[in-house]
Design an enzyme around this catalytic site. Sequence first.
Site, PDB file in Angstrom:
ATOM      1  N   TYR A   1      49.751  47.191  41.888  1.00 53.50           N
ATOM      2  CA  TYR A   1      50.620  46.012  41.764  1.00 53.50           C
ATOM      3  C   TYR A   1      52.068  46.343  41.395  1.00 53.50           C
ATOM      4  O   TYR A   1      52.890  45.427  41.304  1.00 53.50           O
ATOM      5  CB  TYR A   1      50.037  45.055  40.719  1.00 53.50           C
ATOM      6  CG  TYR A   1      48.655  44.556  41.084  1.00 53.50           C
ATOM      7  CD1 TYR A   1      48.454  43.829  42.249  1.00 53.50           C
ATOM      8  CD2 TYR A   1      47.549  44.830  40.278  1.00 53.50           C
ATOM      9  CE1 TYR A   1      47.195  43.383  42.607  1.00 53.50           C
ATOM     10  CE2 TYR A   1      46.285  44.380  40.617  1.00 53.50           C
ATOM     11  CZ  TYR A   1      46.109  43.659  41.786  1.00 53.50           C
ATOM     12  OH  TYR A   1      44.863  43.221  42.136  1.00 53.50           O
TER      13      TYR A   1
ATOM     14  N   ARG B   1      42.317  46.614  51.109  1.00 51.96           N
ATOM     15  CA  ARG B   1      41.491  46.639  49.908  1.00 51.96           C
ATOM     16  C   ARG B   1      40.050  46.218  50.226  1.00 51.96           C
ATOM     17  O   ARG B   1      39.628  46.280  51.365  1.00 51.96           O
ATOM     18  CB  ARG B   1      42.157  45.769  48.823  1.00 51.96           C
ATOM     19  CG  ARG B   1      43.588  46.243  48.508  1.00 51.96           C
ATOM     20  CD  ARG B   1      44.213  45.477  47.384  1.00 51.96           C
ATOM     21  NE  ARG B   1      43.470  45.664  46.144  1.00 51.96           N
ATOM     22  CZ  ARG B   1      43.637  44.898  45.056  1.00 51.96           C
ATOM     23  NH1 ARG B   1      44.529  43.914  45.090  1.00 51.96           N
ATOM     24  NH2 ARG B   1      42.937  45.120  43.968  1.00 51.96           N
TER      25      ARG B   1
ATOM     26  N   HIS C   1      51.311  37.997  48.364  1.00 50.19           N
ATOM     27  CA  HIS C   1      50.502  38.936  47.566  1.00 50.19           C
ATOM     28  C   HIS C   1      51.300  40.213  47.359  1.00 50.19           C
ATOM     29  O   HIS C   1      51.952  40.699  48.299  1.00 50.19           O
ATOM     30  CB  HIS C   1      49.181  39.271  48.258  1.00 50.19           C
ATOM     31  CG  HIS C   1      48.334  38.065  48.467  1.00 50.19           C
ATOM     32  ND1 HIS C   1      47.641  37.473  47.437  1.00 50.19           N
ATOM     33  CD2 HIS C   1      48.125  37.306  49.564  1.00 50.19           C
ATOM     34  CE1 HIS C   1      47.021  36.402  47.905  1.00 50.19           C
ATOM     35  NE2 HIS C   1      47.299  36.277  49.183  1.00 50.19           N
TER      36      HIS C   1
ATOM     37  N   ASN D   1      51.137  32.783  44.972  1.00 47.73           N
ATOM     38  CA  ASN D   1      50.243  33.935  44.839  1.00 47.73           C
ATOM     39  C   ASN D   1      49.086  33.438  43.980  1.00 47.73           C
ATOM     40  O   ASN D   1      49.197  33.381  42.749  1.00 47.73           O
ATOM     41  CB  ASN D   1      50.948  35.120  44.177  1.00 47.73           C
ATOM     42  CG  ASN D   1      50.024  36.330  44.097  1.00 47.73           C
ATOM     43  OD1 ASN D   1      48.815  36.236  44.367  1.00 47.73           O
ATOM     44  ND2 ASN D   1      50.581  37.475  43.723  1.00 47.73           N
TER      45      ASN D   1
ATOM     46  N   PRO E   1      45.554  33.574  38.424  1.00 46.04           N
ATOM     47  CA  PRO E   1      44.939  34.288  37.300  1.00 46.04           C
ATOM     48  C   PRO E   1      45.269  35.780  37.253  1.00 46.04           C
ATOM     49  O   PRO E   1      45.319  36.443  38.284  1.00 46.04           O
ATOM     50  CB  PRO E   1      43.438  34.081  37.528  1.00 46.04           C
ATOM     51  CG  PRO E   1      43.303  33.641  38.944  1.00 46.04           C
ATOM     52  CD  PRO E   1      44.575  32.935  39.294  1.00 46.04           C
ATOM     53  N   ASN E   2      45.483  36.225  36.038  1.00 46.59           N
ATOM     54  CA  ASN E   2      45.708  37.632  35.683  1.00 46.59           C
ATOM     55  C   ASN E   2      47.084  38.156  36.069  1.00 46.59           C
ATOM     56  O   ASN E   2      47.441  39.270  35.694  1.00 46.59           O
ATOM     57  CB  ASN E   2      44.621  38.542  36.281  1.00 46.59           C
ATOM     58  CG  ASN E   2      43.262  38.240  35.685  1.00 46.59           C
ATOM     59  OD1 ASN E   2      43.132  38.217  34.458  1.00 46.59           O
ATOM     60  ND2 ASN E   2      42.269  37.980  36.506  1.00 46.59           N
TER      61      ASN E   2
ATOM     62  N   ALA F   1      43.107  35.942  42.506  1.00 44.53           N
ATOM     63  CA  ALA F   1      41.735  35.989  43.021  1.00 44.53           C
ATOM     64  C   ALA F   1      41.262  34.640  43.572  1.00 44.53           C
ATOM     65  O   ALA F   1      40.351  34.603  44.407  1.00 44.53           O
ATOM     66  CB  ALA F   1      40.791  36.474  41.922  1.00 44.53           C
TER      67      ALA F   1
ATOM     68  N   ARG G   1      48.769  47.227  33.594  1.00 44.67           N
ATOM     69  CA  ARG G   1      47.706  48.076  34.154  1.00 44.67           C
ATOM     70  C   ARG G   1      47.850  48.112  35.677  1.00 44.67           C
ATOM     71  O   ARG G   1      48.531  47.293  36.263  1.00 44.67           O
ATOM     72  CB  ARG G   1      46.319  47.518  33.795  1.00 44.67           C
ATOM     73  CG  ARG G   1      45.946  47.681  32.348  1.00 44.67           C
ATOM     74  CD  ARG G   1      44.481  47.350  32.092  1.00 44.67           C
ATOM     75  NE  ARG G   1      44.211  45.930  32.278  1.00 44.67           N
ATOM     76  CZ  ARG G   1      43.329  45.443  33.146  1.00 44.67           C
ATOM     77  NH1 ARG G   1      42.634  46.245  33.935  1.00 44.67           N
ATOM     78  NH2 ARG G   1      43.131  44.146  33.250  1.00 44.67           N
TER      79      ARG G   1
ATOM     80  N   GLU H   1      52.402  31.973  51.396  1.00 42.93           N
ATOM     81  CA  GLU H   1      51.445  32.742  50.583  1.00 42.93           C
ATOM     82  C   GLU H   1      52.010  34.153  50.369  1.00 42.93           C
ATOM     83  O   GLU H   1      52.486  34.779  51.316  1.00 42.93           O
ATOM     84  CB  GLU H   1      50.115  32.804  51.348  1.00 42.93           C
ATOM     85  CG  GLU H   1      49.052  33.635  50.662  1.00 42.93           C
ATOM     86  CD  GLU H   1      47.744  33.658  51.469  1.00 42.93           C
ATOM     87  OE1 GLU H   1      47.663  32.976  52.530  1.00 42.93           O
ATOM     88  OE2 GLU H   1      46.819  34.363  51.048  1.00 42.93           O
TER      89      GLU H   1
HETATM   90  O1  CA2 Z   1      48.018  41.405  45.521  1.00 41.40           O
HETATM   91  C1  CA2 Z   1      48.071  40.310  44.939  1.00 41.40           C
HETATM   92  O2  CA2 Z   1      49.142  39.767  44.634  1.00 41.40           O
HETATM   93  C2  CA2 Z   1      46.766  39.615  44.522  1.00 41.40           C
HETATM   94  O3  CA2 Z   1      46.957  38.219  44.710  1.00 41.40           O
HETATM   95  C3  CA2 Z   1      46.563  39.941  43.062  1.00 41.40           C
HETATM   96  C4  CA2 Z   1      45.233  39.450  42.505  1.00 41.40           C
HETATM   97  C5  CA2 Z   1      44.086  39.849  43.420  1.00 41.40           C
HETATM   98  O4  CA2 Z   1      42.869  39.270  42.944  1.00 41.40           O
HETATM   99  C6  CA2 Z   1      44.318  39.450  44.858  1.00 41.40           C
HETATM  100  O5  CA2 Z   1      43.235  39.902  45.640  1.00 41.40           O
HETATM  101  C7  CA2 Z   1      45.595  40.047  45.384  1.00 41.40           C
HETATM  102  C8  CA2 Z   1      44.966  40.017  41.113  1.00 41.40           C
HETATM  103  C9  CA2 Z   1      46.098  39.906  40.147  1.00 41.40           C
HETATM  104  C10 CA2 Z   1      45.739  40.701  38.917  1.00 41.40           C
HETATM  105  O6  CA2 Z   1      46.885  41.399  38.496  1.00 41.40           O
HETATM  106  C11 CA2 Z   1      46.765  42.310  37.494  1.00 41.40           C
HETATM  107  C12 CA2 Z   1      47.840  43.107  37.265  1.00 41.40           C
HETATM  108  C13 CA2 Z   1      47.808  44.057  36.274  1.00 41.40           C
HETATM  109  C14 CA2 Z   1      46.682  44.196  35.494  1.00 41.40           C
HETATM  110  C15 CA2 Z   1      45.597  43.377  35.720  1.00 41.40           C
HETATM  111  C16 CA2 Z   1      45.644  42.432  36.718  1.00 41.40           C
END
Ligand code: CA2
Length: 152
Positions: A26, A110, A103, A77, A13-14, A80, A21, A101
């Site tokens: 990221y 974090r 990330h 990946n 997700p996301n 969340a 953003r 896995e």
């Molecule tokens: O660091 C990673 O790759 C995560 O898997 C990314 C997830 C986060 O919940 C994990 O804890 C770590 C979130 C991805 C959301 O990505 C966004 C990127 C830009 C704008 C909004 C969300």
Amino acid sequence: MAQQPSILILNGPNLNMLGTREPHIYGAETLADVEALCRAEGARLGLEIDFRQSNHEGELVTWIQQARGNRSAILLNAGAYTHTSVAILDALTAVDLPVIEVHLSNIFRREPFRHHSYVSMAARGVICGLGSQGYVLALQAADRLVRAKAQS
Ligand code: CA2
């Protein structure tokens, strides 16, 4: 020639929001940029790449189930869901494929709730904190695992 190993790359997700953003966490690349990197590395290594993203836990579970017998390894990946999903862990455990896995961010730098990963219990290895390069490194690791298994 023998068929190319096929690697399923799943994004949770996301991750479709990448590049829009939070570039300080990221990076500035979009998910399409990450996919292009993976396809280039896959071509270099001789791997077929199936790259997908879903915001839905059940869809990710279904894709993991469908990989059984059809793919050689999974890069995941889970976003969340990494920190919440017993369903994804159960699917990964059942699929009987090497799982790596990935990330983008270093989840251990974090919030504490990101320090635990259900996915890790089913993963052969974990790469985090190296941005999109982590996907490339994970593909290299998957390539070695798959080719070692093919020889055994
Ligand atoms: O660091 C990673 O790759 C995560 O898997 C990314 C997830 C986060 O919940 C994990 O804890 C770590 C979130 C991805 C959301 O990505 C966004 C990127 C830009 C704008 C909004 C969300």
